[in-house]
Design a protein around this motif. Structure first.
Motif, PDB file in Angstrom:
ATOM      1  N   ARG A  59      10.468   7.633  -1.710  1.00 55.84           N
ATOM      2  CA  ARG A  59       9.547   8.766  -1.179  1.00 55.84           C
ATOM      3  C   ARG A  59       8.183   8.163  -0.630  1.00 55.84           C
ATOM      4  O   ARG A  59       7.559   7.445  -1.435  1.00 55.84           O
ATOM      5  N   SER A  94       3.401   7.482  -3.309  1.00 54.82           N
ATOM      6  CA  SER A  94       4.827   7.127  -3.095  1.00 54.82           C
ATOM      7  C   SER A  94       5.404   6.798  -4.272  1.00 54.82           C
ATOM      8  O   SER A  94       5.004   6.586  -5.329  1.00 54.82           O
ATOM      9  N   LYS A 126       7.179   4.777  -7.076  1.00 56.33           N
ATOM     10  CA  LYS A 126       6.651   3.499  -7.627  1.00 56.33           C
ATOM     11  C   LYS A 126       7.911   2.481  -8.005  1.00 56.33           C
ATOM     12  O   LYS A 126       8.083   1.951  -9.183  1.00 56.33           O
ATOM     13  N   LEU A 179       0.094   5.840 -13.965  1.00 62.20           N
ATOM     14  CA  LEU A 179       1.333   6.199 -13.589  1.00 62.20           C
ATOM     15  C   LEU A 179       2.434   5.363 -13.969  1.00 62.20           C
ATOM     16  O   LEU A 179       2.301   4.080 -14.037  1.00 62.20           O
ATOM     17  N   ASP A 180       3.481   5.867 -14.516  1.00 55.30           N
ATOM     18  CA  ASP A 180       4.804   5.222 -14.846  1.00 55.30           C
ATOM     19  C   ASP A 180       5.230   4.335 -13.627  1.00 55.30           C
ATOM     20  O   ASP A 180       5.171   4.837 -12.476  1.00 55.30           O
TER      21      ASP A 180
END
Lengths: 372, 342
Positions: free
Chosen positions: A123, A174, A176, A285-286
């Motif tokens: 993405r 986007s 990760k 963020l993970d």
């Protein structure tokens, strides 16, 4: 009588208001297009507002310390040759305020919210601005950055052409994951992004690691690249500030990140708490830490650059612009030395690794000249 | 990114962590509702609907309705945590802690220490705090100071939806017992919350307003009251910094001192207690570590030393109000620095 309103600009999606820091001009001063009128500060960053027209400053409406909504009236400029009466200026200001709705009208060239598309199962989030038939411009951020790094540039550059700024894999909004984490894989994603948007040919501009990405994309698909603009670019030299990369990856708190991010700018006071908080929000963020570690190991192992792409600039048929800050502490401006004669090289004084933020007006002008 | 309420943010955090890690379970009274009866399944999803929908996705094995027995819930959660599960146990109202404090204070909080670091107790205790709901003295307290005083417990007080999600995921992944205090009045507060999972480290304060004249330290719902006062005074040219520590244990003393060093003036707004509460705790810390920064006395705006009243007018008067906070700030700004004798 031609009077022009100088308004609080919208720098980035989240900006709602700006505070006047100081004026560089006084009422009665004659000014040219691009002259710095005043300094405006948001909670994230301060920047100069430049004059959109030539003429005379006839009224300064907002005083230092005042906070205005985006689009609010800062000053009135009379077009060159005009000398409006005080009553005419009063009427203009009154009419402006009567019609002004904070947050109401979207400025021309303003960007909508981020959009997403799928590139090979990844993405990709991106910002789009502008329209028309001109060859589009695609902006590629650097290591740890995102599309919002171009907040001072996107709307300005989109006046003449469609502009896209993407979040590379592992960045922004986007996905990760970064695969093998090489310049080649990021360049493949960039070319896939052009395919997904059905863009056959584009102007490419890249910052830092993003510079190496646009160079590599050009090497792979030269026919698709109309011109190249490289800002403090990787891919042209052998070294990068490895300590910065380690600090950026490891930093957990505001106090960890502040000295790290200060290295990005010539003026470290630009690193506000909100700017740090935005980067921490990303880093929390993970998958981000793992993505950054993979990219760092693949592209900048031990502070060395693995991608040697100077040769891409050898083709004199493709216009190329290289912009650097002389005070860059991440990738040395020495890397701009010795490039082919047809490459335009501009090294800016008192600017660090983020010329497109720290000297946005200059960089926008250089890019506009370069893009024609 | 989308706007989500605190209720949605916590629900999303629980859902994502349960999907990621099969060891995460939920246990409490009416966390789904309907167990053992003939009525609707998932009738409640918690009294405030925070856990709604999880039973449909994860089943009764992992979303466990219990009888009304707080000591059993907390004992089961602490025991399950030592065996490797990651229970998220719900204590419906923090006021009910009286009957199960041993399981929390003497058991969960002590395991790691008393077993020589060899035991982990990765449990989360979710609980509701806060006055203002006309729920009387036994359902309205903000007893986070009791837990903050117990070594071995981590205490989390989210004031917004972004923090709520990141702090909840951090709490679930943390290997120590974490007490997660949700304020009843904040569930519908919404802000931008990433769809992806993320963690916010404990002990890292958030500056919700920047300023140079006065520092306000506030927790949970009081952050919003402090922000309101800061925004009002800013229009008068008074610049107020608001600092939300996010967690009372660990406490980000460095950020508090950093701010007080800049402003020289400190107001603490705290709903926990007038005596032995967080306001007194922070005031003591700043008096000890940052005395030289201060240009006036530290002001504490707290609840009075009384039970939460049931009479609506008295309950409203009980809660620290924007007017009280504003008065404290103004009083502090009017304080002349005392002349030092040579």
């Amino acid at each position: 009588m031609s009077l022009h309103a100088v308004k609080v600009p919208k720098w980035g999606l989240s900006m709602e208001e700006g505070a006047v820091v100081e004026w560089h001009v006084a009422e009665g001063d004659d000014i040219a297009v691009g002259d710095e009128l005043l300094e405006v500060e948001t909670s994230k960053i301060a920047n100069a507002v430049e004059s959109p027209v030539a003429g005379r400053v006839v009224r300064i409406v907002a005083q230092p310390g005042e906070t205005l909504a985006v689009g609010g009236l800062l000053a009135v400029i009379a077009a060159a040759g005009g000398s409006p009466s005080a009553a005419e200026i009063d009427d203009f200001v009154e009419a402006f305020h009567a019609n002004f709705v904070p947050g109401g009208d979207e400025e021309e060239g303003a960007t909508a919210g981020p959009q997403t598309l799928d590139v090979d199962g990844v993405r990709i989030s991106y910002l789009a601005a502008g329209s028309g038939e001109a060859i589009p411009l695609v902006l590629v951020h650097g290591f740890g950055g995102d599309a919002n790094n171009w907040l001072f540039n996107l709307a300005e550059l989109a006046i003449a052409r469609p502009v896209f700024a993407l979040d590379l894999p592992g960045h922004g909004a986007s996905t990760k994951t970064v695969g093998e984490g090489s310049v080649a894989s990021l360049a493949a994603t960039l070319l896939g992004f052009l395919d997904a948007l059905a863009i056959p040919r584009a102007h490419l501009a890249g910052h830092s690691m993003g510079g190496a990405v646009v160079l590599e994309a050009t090497r792979r698909a030269p026919e698709r690249v109309a011109s190249l603009a490289l800002v403090a670019s990787a891919g042209l030299g052998g070294l990068v500030n490895g300590e910065y990369l380690r600090g950026f990856i490891a930093g957990q708190s505001r106090r960890d990140m502040k000295p790290v991010l200060a290295q990005l700018f010539c003026d470290p006071s630009l690193v506000s708490r909100d700017l740090i908080e935005d980067i921490l929000k990303y880093k929390r963020l993970d998958g981000v830490t793992a993505s950054l570690e993979t990219l760092s190991a693949g592209i900048f192992p031990g502070g060395r650059q693995t991608a040697a792409l100077r040769g891409v600039l050898d083709d004199p048929a493709r216009p190329a612009l290289v912009i650097w800050g002389r005070e860059d502490r991440i990738v040395s401006s020495d890397d701009a030395h010795g490039l082919p004669g047809h490459v335009r090289v501009e090294v800016l004084d008192d600017v660090g690794h983020m010329p497109h933020m720290e000297a946005a007006g200059q960089v926008n002008r250089l890019l506009q000249e370069h893009l024609g | 990114m989308a706007r989500k309420t605190i209720r949605e943010a916590i629900n999303e955090a629980l859902r994502q962590e349960m999907a990621r890690d099969p060891d995460v379970i939920i246990i409490g009274e009416d966390v789904s509702g309907g167990a053992g009866g003939s009525g609707e399944e998932d009738a409640y999803g918690g009294v405030m609907g925070v856990t709604k929908g999880l039973i449909g996705e994860f089943g009764r094995e992992r979303v466990i309705d219990t009888p009304i027995s707080e000591s059993a819930i907390m004992g089961a959660a602490a025991g399950a945590a030592t065996t490797g599960l990651r229970p998220v146990a719900e204590l419906m109202f923090v006021d009910f802690v009286g009957v199960c404090f041993d399981q929390i204070m003497n058991q969960a909080a002590k395991f790691r220490y008393m077993f020589g670091g060899k035991a982990r107790t990765p449990m989360v205790l979710r609980t509701m705090i806060g006055a203002g709901f006309r729920a009387a003295a036994q359902h309205s307290q903000s007893l986070y100071h009791l837990f903050t005083a117990v070594p071995g417990l981590k205490c989390v007080l989210p004031s917004n939806a972004y923090d709520a999600k990141g702090l909840m995921i951090q709490a679930i992944r943390d290997d120590d017992p974490v007490i997660f205090f949700e304020h009843k009045a904040l569930y519908d507060i919404a802000d931008e919350v990433p769809d992806e999972a993320y963690t916010i480290p404990f002990g890292e304060a958030n500056f919700t307003r920047e300023g140079d004249d006065v520092t306000i330290v506030a927790f949970s719902r009081m952050v919003h009251i402090a922000n309101e006062v800061a925004d009002k005074l800013r229009r008068e040219g008074v610049s107020v910094e608001v600092l939300d520590p996010r967690t009372s244990s660990p406490l980000d003393t460095d950020s508090i001192l950093e701010s007080v060093e800049k402003t020289g003036r400190l107001v603490i707004v705290d709903e926990s207690a007038a005596r032995c509460g967080l306001a007194g705790d922070i005031a003591g810390m700043v008096a000890q570590e940052g005395f030289d920064f201060l240009r006036g006395p530290i002001r504490q705006v707290t609840v009075p030393h009384t039970p939460v009243p049931f009479a609506p007018t008295l309950e409203d008067a009980y809660i620290p109000s924007p007017a009280k906070v504003e008065a404290a700030v103004r009083q502090l700004l009017d304080t002349k620095p005392r002349r030092m004798s040579a």
